[in-house]
Design an enzyme around this catalytic site. Structure first.
Site, PDB file in Angstrom:
ATOM      1  N   ASP A   1       0.843  -1.204   0.000  1.00  0.00           N
ATOM      2  CA  ASP A   1       0.000   0.000   0.000  1.00  0.00           C
ATOM      3  C   ASP A   1       0.879   1.255   0.000  1.00  0.00           C
ATOM      4  OD1 ASP A   1      -2.448  -1.620   0.397  1.00  0.00           O
ATOM      5  OD2 ASP A   1      -1.466  -2.081   2.295  1.00  0.00           O
TER       6      ASP A   1
ATOM      7  N   HIS B   1      -4.782  -3.418   6.221  1.00  0.00           N
ATOM      8  CA  HIS B   1      -4.564  -3.660   4.788  1.00  0.00           C
ATOM      9  C   HIS B   1      -5.920  -4.070   4.197  1.00  0.00           C
ATOM     10  CE1 HIS B   1      -2.917  -4.935   1.011  1.00  0.00           C
ATOM     11  NE2 HIS B   1      -3.329  -6.179   1.188  1.00  0.00           N
TER      12      HIS B   1
HETATM   13  P1  NAD Z   1      -1.941 -18.487  -4.542  1.00  0.00           P
HETATM   14  O1  NAD Z   1      -3.290 -19.139  -4.484  1.00  0.00           O
HETATM   15  O2  NAD Z   1      -1.280 -18.337  -5.856  1.00  0.00           O
HETATM   16  O3  NAD Z   1      -0.953 -19.273  -3.585  1.00  0.00           O
HETATM   17  C1  NAD Z   1      -1.265 -19.589  -2.292  1.00  0.00           C
HETATM   18  C2  NAD Z   1      -0.558 -20.871  -1.951  1.00  0.00           C
HETATM   19  O4  NAD Z   1      -0.758 -21.100  -0.566  1.00  0.00           O
HETATM   20  C3  NAD Z   1      -1.100 -22.094  -2.704  1.00  0.00           C
HETATM   21  O5  NAD Z   1      -0.026 -22.804  -3.298  1.00  0.00           O
HETATM   22  C4  NAD Z   1      -1.784 -22.884  -1.617  1.00  0.00           C
HETATM   23  O6  NAD Z   1      -1.749 -24.284  -1.832  1.00  0.00           O
HETATM   24  C5  NAD Z   1      -0.951 -22.481  -0.406  1.00  0.00           C
HETATM   25  N1  NAD Z   1      -1.581 -22.749   0.882  1.00  0.00           N
HETATM   26  C6  NAD Z   1      -2.887 -22.698   1.211  1.00  0.00           C
HETATM   27  N2  NAD Z   1      -3.054 -23.075   2.485  1.00  0.00           N
HETATM   28  C7  NAD Z   1      -1.847 -23.345   2.982  1.00  0.00           C
HETATM   29  C8  NAD Z   1      -1.361 -23.800   4.232  1.00  0.00           C
HETATM   30  N3  NAD Z   1      -2.188 -24.069   5.238  1.00  0.00           N
HETATM   31  N4  NAD Z   1      -0.030 -23.974   4.390  1.00  0.00           N
HETATM   32  C9  NAD Z   1       0.807 -23.722   3.382  1.00  0.00           C
HETATM   33  N5  NAD Z   1       0.423 -23.326   2.156  1.00  0.00           N
HETATM   34  C10 NAD Z   1      -0.886 -23.137   1.963  1.00  0.00           C
HETATM   35  O7  NAD Z   1      -2.087 -17.099  -3.786  1.00  0.00           O
HETATM   36  P2  NAD Z   1      -1.096 -15.835  -3.838  1.00  0.00           P
HETATM   37  O8  NAD Z   1      -1.506 -14.975  -4.972  1.00  0.00           O
HETATM   38  O9  NAD Z   1       0.307 -16.293  -3.744  1.00  0.00           O
HETATM   39  O10 NAD Z   1      -1.555 -15.056  -2.512  1.00  0.00           O
HETATM   40  C11 NAD Z   1      -1.319 -15.581  -1.239  1.00  0.00           C
HETATM   41  C12 NAD Z   1      -1.971 -14.712  -0.177  1.00  0.00           C
HETATM   42  O11 NAD Z   1      -1.360 -13.429  -0.133  1.00  0.00           O
HETATM   43  C13 NAD Z   1      -3.465 -14.442  -0.398  1.00  0.00           C
HETATM   44  O12 NAD Z   1      -4.158 -14.531   0.834  1.00  0.00           O
HETATM   45  C14 NAD Z   1      -3.479 -13.023  -0.927  1.00  0.00           C
HETATM   46  O13 NAD Z   1      -4.711 -12.390  -0.716  1.00  0.00           O
HETATM   47  C15 NAD Z   1      -2.374 -12.420  -0.093  1.00  0.00           C
HETATM   48  N6  NAD Z   1      -1.806 -11.157  -0.577  1.00  0.00           N
HETATM   49  C16 NAD Z   1      -1.506 -10.198   0.364  1.00  0.00           C
HETATM   50  C17 NAD Z   1      -0.953  -8.995  -0.030  1.00  0.00           C
HETATM   51  C18 NAD Z   1      -0.631  -7.926   0.969  1.00  0.00           C
HETATM   52  O14 NAD Z   1      -0.315  -6.804   0.534  1.00  0.00           O
HETATM   53  N7  NAD Z   1      -0.662  -8.167   2.256  1.00  0.00           N
HETATM   54  C19 NAD Z   1      -0.671  -8.771  -1.389  1.00  0.00           C
HETATM   55  C20 NAD Z   1      -0.988  -9.761  -2.314  1.00  0.00           C
HETATM   56  C21 NAD Z   1      -1.553 -10.963  -1.904  1.00  0.00           C
HETATM   57  C1  LMR Z   2      -3.379  -6.633  -2.696  1.00  0.00           C
HETATM   58  O1  LMR Z   2      -3.491  -5.600  -2.043  1.00  0.00           O
HETATM   59  O2  LMR Z   2      -3.015  -6.635  -3.890  1.00  0.00           O
HETATM   60  C2  LMR Z   2      -3.628  -7.960  -2.031  1.00  0.00           C
HETATM   61  O3  LMR Z   2      -4.055  -7.795  -0.718  1.00  0.00           O
HETATM   62  C3  LMR Z   2      -4.532  -8.834  -2.805  1.00  0.00           C
HETATM   63  C4  LMR Z   2      -5.954  -8.354  -2.759  1.00  0.00           C
HETATM   64  O4  LMR Z   2      -6.822  -9.162  -2.420  1.00  0.00           O
HETATM   65  O5  LMR Z   2      -6.194  -7.193  -3.066  1.00  0.00           O
END
Ligand code: NAD
Ligand code: LMR
Length: 328
Positions: free
Chosen positions: A158, A186
């Site tokens: 952010d 967030h």
């Molecule tokens: P993705 O679906 O591509 O990958 C997630 C992975 O986590 C998958 O391989 C899944 O099998 C694995 N997983 C699920 N449960 C699990 C567990 N208990 N133990 C270990 N692994 C597990 O998703 P992504 O795009 O990589 O996003 C991951 C997370 O990050 C999401 O919750 C997304 O919303 C979050 N995210 C946060 C931010 C932020 O700014 N804070 C930014 C982007 C994404």
């Molecule tokens: C983001 O800010 O890109 C992540 O938290 C993914 C989402 O769900 O927006």
């Protein structure tokens, strides 16, 4: 030099696919620090993890000394120095991040317990999986033998988004934008602070003389940027999230540049802004590079900011109430 053990959960997912290669390249601990990578994912993703391992090996990164993959957090977290808790379900179009609490919250119970048992006592944990502030609260709660100040929730993406918007509007370089704070959650109630942001050392509002733009364009743009990316890509942000995760983790291991700060979701106990004391709340922080993020005191909060900060605080309290059964 001792090898640093770095854990990435969700190792077979899309954020990990950017993050792992950069860590192995030295983008976390620098060009002289050897690292080992420990990847956790669900048992049904072990073959996919194996593929990621093959690709990491085929990059022949000189700093990458070992790779371990697995689905048992007690084993994968063993001796971990830095942990990125990424593994969790991402939201799809039309969802808010807190809609994921029901499914994702429980992941952080098990992983908090495993961190408390297996990680290095000095471990630093960055929670990325959404909704990251409340997941962070759950993980830290279940690792009572670690300090809650060793856990962080990622609001750095952010901050980076806000910085880009300010730089673009002011026709400045991103390097000329400083003091960008994100307050709170967030989520779409987050408060990107344009009042204290600086461009070329001056208040942003001195260079961008357009109050409406800050309140009606900049603020919602940053609050909703995650959803905008999902709308365009069909998937949530990945490379920019991985980049922000590296920025965030580095921020506690490297001294903060003189006169600047960074945004991080930190444990709110003892905070100087009167925010509820049992949340992971994003504040402007500084670090001496010793693994700690200290909340910056005395940041000016005008009436507009105050009102918005109260909204994001309320939302975090509501999220905490929703997961009260996981915090027993
Ligand atoms: P993705 O679906 O591509 O990958 C997630 C992975 O986590 C998958 O391989 C899944 O099998 C694995 N997983 C699920 N449960 C699990 C567990 N208990 N133990 C270990 N692994 C597990 O998703 P992504 O795009 O990589 O996003 C991951 C997370 O990050 C999401 O919750 C997304 O919303 C979050 N995210 C946060 C931010 C932020 O700014 N804070 C930014 C982007 C994404
Ligand atoms: C983001 O800010 O890109 C992540 O938290 C993914 C989402 O769900 O927006």
């Amino acid at each position: 030099m001792n090898t640093k053990r770095v854990v990435v959960t969700g190792g077979a997912g899309q954020i990990a696919y950017s993050l792992l290669f950069r860590i192995a390249n030295g983008d976390l601990f620098g060009p002289h620090q050897p690292v080992s990578l420990h990847l956790l994912d669900l048992p049904e993703f072990e073959t996919a993890l194996k593929g990621v391992e093959m690709e990491l090996n085929d990059c022949v990164f000189p700093l990458l000394k070992e790779i371990h993959i697995g689905s048992d957090p007690n084993r994968v977290f063993e001796g971990a120095d830095a942990v990125f808790l990424v593994g969790a379900k991402p939201r799809g179009p039309g969802m808010e991040r807190k809609d994921l609490l029901g499914e994702n919250g429980k992941i952080f119970v098990e992983q908090g317990k495993a961190l408390g048992k297996a990680a290095a006592r000095s471990v630093r944990v960055l929670v990325v999986g959404n909704p990251c502030n409340t997941n962070c609260l759950i993980a830290a709660h279940h690792a009572p033998n670690l300090s809650p100040h060793q856990f962080f929730a990622m609001t750095r993406l952010d901050q980076n988004r806000a910085k880009f918007q300010l730089a673009e509007k002011a026709h400045a370089s991103v390097a000329e934008v400083s003091h960008v704070a994100i307050w709170g959650n967030h989520s779409n109630t987050q408060v990107p602070d344009f009042h204290n942001a600086k461009i070329r050392g001056k208040r942003a509002s001195e260079l961008i003389r357009d109050a409406d733009w800050f309140e009606q364009v900049f603020l919602p743009k940053v609050q909703k940027r995650g959803a905008e990316v999902i709308g365009a890509r069909g998937k949530s942000s990945a490379a920019s999230a991985a980049n922000a995760a590296l920025d965030a983790m580095r921020s506690v291991f490297e001294p903060t540049a003189a006169g600047d700060w960074f945004s991080m979701g930190v444990y709110s106990k003892g905070n100087p802004y009167g925010i509820d004391e049992r949340l992971y709340f994003s504040f402007p922080c500084r670090s001496k590079g010793d693994g700690h993020a200290e909340i910056v005191h005395g940041v000016e909060i005008d009436a507009f900011l105050k009102e918005k900060i109260a909204i994001t605080e309320r939302e975090l309290i509501e999220e905490r109430e929703l997961v009260a059964h996981l915090l027993g």
